[in-house]
Design an enzyme around this catalytic site. Sequence first.
Site, PDB file in Angstrom:
ATOM      1  N   GLY A  53       1.005  -1.598   0.101  1.00  9.49           N
ATOM      2  CA  GLY A  53      -0.157  -0.186   0.028  1.00  9.49           C
ATOM      3  C   GLY A  53       1.102   1.537   0.043  1.00  9.49           C
ATOM      4  CD  GLN A 106       3.278   5.499   3.234  1.00  4.34           C
ATOM      5  OE1 GLN A 106       2.522   5.199   2.360  1.00  4.34           O
ATOM      6  NE2 GLN A 106       4.177   5.253   3.718  1.00  4.34           N
ATOM      7  CB  CYS A 146       4.560   1.949   7.216  1.00  2.00           C
ATOM      8  SG  CYS A 146       4.637   3.876   6.712  1.00  2.00           S
ATOM      9  CG  LEU A 147       6.323   1.283   1.042  1.00  7.98           C
ATOM     10  CD1 LEU A 147       6.336   1.489   0.044  1.00  7.98           C
ATOM     11  CD2 LEU A 147       7.774   0.460   0.865  1.00  7.98           C
ATOM     12  CG  HIS A 160      -0.568   0.708   7.631  1.00  9.64           C
ATOM     13  ND1 HIS A 160      -0.506   0.396   7.936  1.00  9.64           N
ATOM     14  CD2 HIS A 160      -0.048   2.074   6.393  1.00  9.64           C
ATOM     15  CE1 HIS A 160       1.144   1.467   7.616  1.00  9.64           C
ATOM     16  NE2 HIS A 160       0.999   1.526   6.965  1.00  9.64           N
ATOM     17  CD  GLU A 161      -1.329   1.975   2.715  1.00 11.12           C
ATOM     18  OE1 GLU A 161      -0.728   3.324   2.328  1.00 11.12           O
ATOM     19  OE2 GLU A 161      -0.661   1.267   3.064  1.00 11.12           O
ATOM     20  CG  HIS A 204       0.351   6.733   5.924  1.00 15.49           C
ATOM     21  ND1 HIS A 204       0.750   7.469   6.575  1.00 15.49           N
ATOM     22  CD2 HIS A 204       0.173   5.658   5.654  1.00 15.49           C
ATOM     23  CE1 HIS A 204       2.116   6.474   6.327  1.00 15.49           C
ATOM     24  NE2 HIS A 204       1.314   5.081   5.918  1.00 15.49           N
TER      25      HIS A 204
END
Length: 199
Positions: free
Chosen positions: A59, A64, A120-121, A162-163, A166
Site C-alpha cells: 500500500g 508518503q 510502512c514504507l 493503515h493507508e 496516512h
Amino acid sequence: MHELELGSKYILEGEGLKVFTFPAPILKKVAIEVKSFDHELHKTVKNMFFTMYKAPGIGLAAPQVGLSIRLFCLDTEFERERVTAADGSEAFKYSNFNSEVFINPKIISREGEVVCQEGCLSFPGVFEDIKRSETVTVEYQDLNGETLTTKAEGMRAICIQHELDHLDGIVFLEKLSPLKRALIIKKFQKKKKKRGSLG
Ligand code: CO
C-alpha cells in the site's frame, strides 16, 4: 479499465517517486480532498503504483510521496519473484496483480478487532503489532470519480485502515502506547542517522 491489466501496466511504465520517511512533516498533515479526476491524477496514480511495486509495498498513500491529497494505492495480492536477467543481473518478475485505487475514502462501518504485524514504507525496517478493526466497509471514488463501496476483510481491511490513517496525518506507530512508540522512534532515528538516508 480492468484492474488486473492496470497492475502490469503500472509496473512497466511508471516513474519512481521519492518516498518520504519519518519524521517528514508531510506525514503529519491532514490531506485534502481530490476534486479533479484528470490526466494529472491518472499520472500520479500510475507513478505511485510503480513506486509501490518496486519498493515493494502492498500500500502507498499520496502523502508518503509528498502529495497531501486523499488517495492511496493498494495491492495485497501481487507476487514478486527474484529472477536473473539474461545479462546476469538481478531482476524481479511480478504476477497476480490486484491494483486498487481509493480516492477520497471513508470508512462507513467497521466490525470486530484483530491484531496484525504492520510495516510502512515511511518506516523502513520497523514492524509492530497493531490493533485494527477486522472488517471495514469503505466508500470511495475511483479514477473516473465514480463513487463505489467495498467491504474488506483480512489483510485488505488492515491495509485500508493503515493507508487511510496516512491521509489523516497518522502513522501506524501512533496506535501504540506512548512509551512503546517513543522507544521505537528513538531506535528508528538512531538507525536512520547511521544509514545516512534522506527523506
Ligand atoms: Co504506511
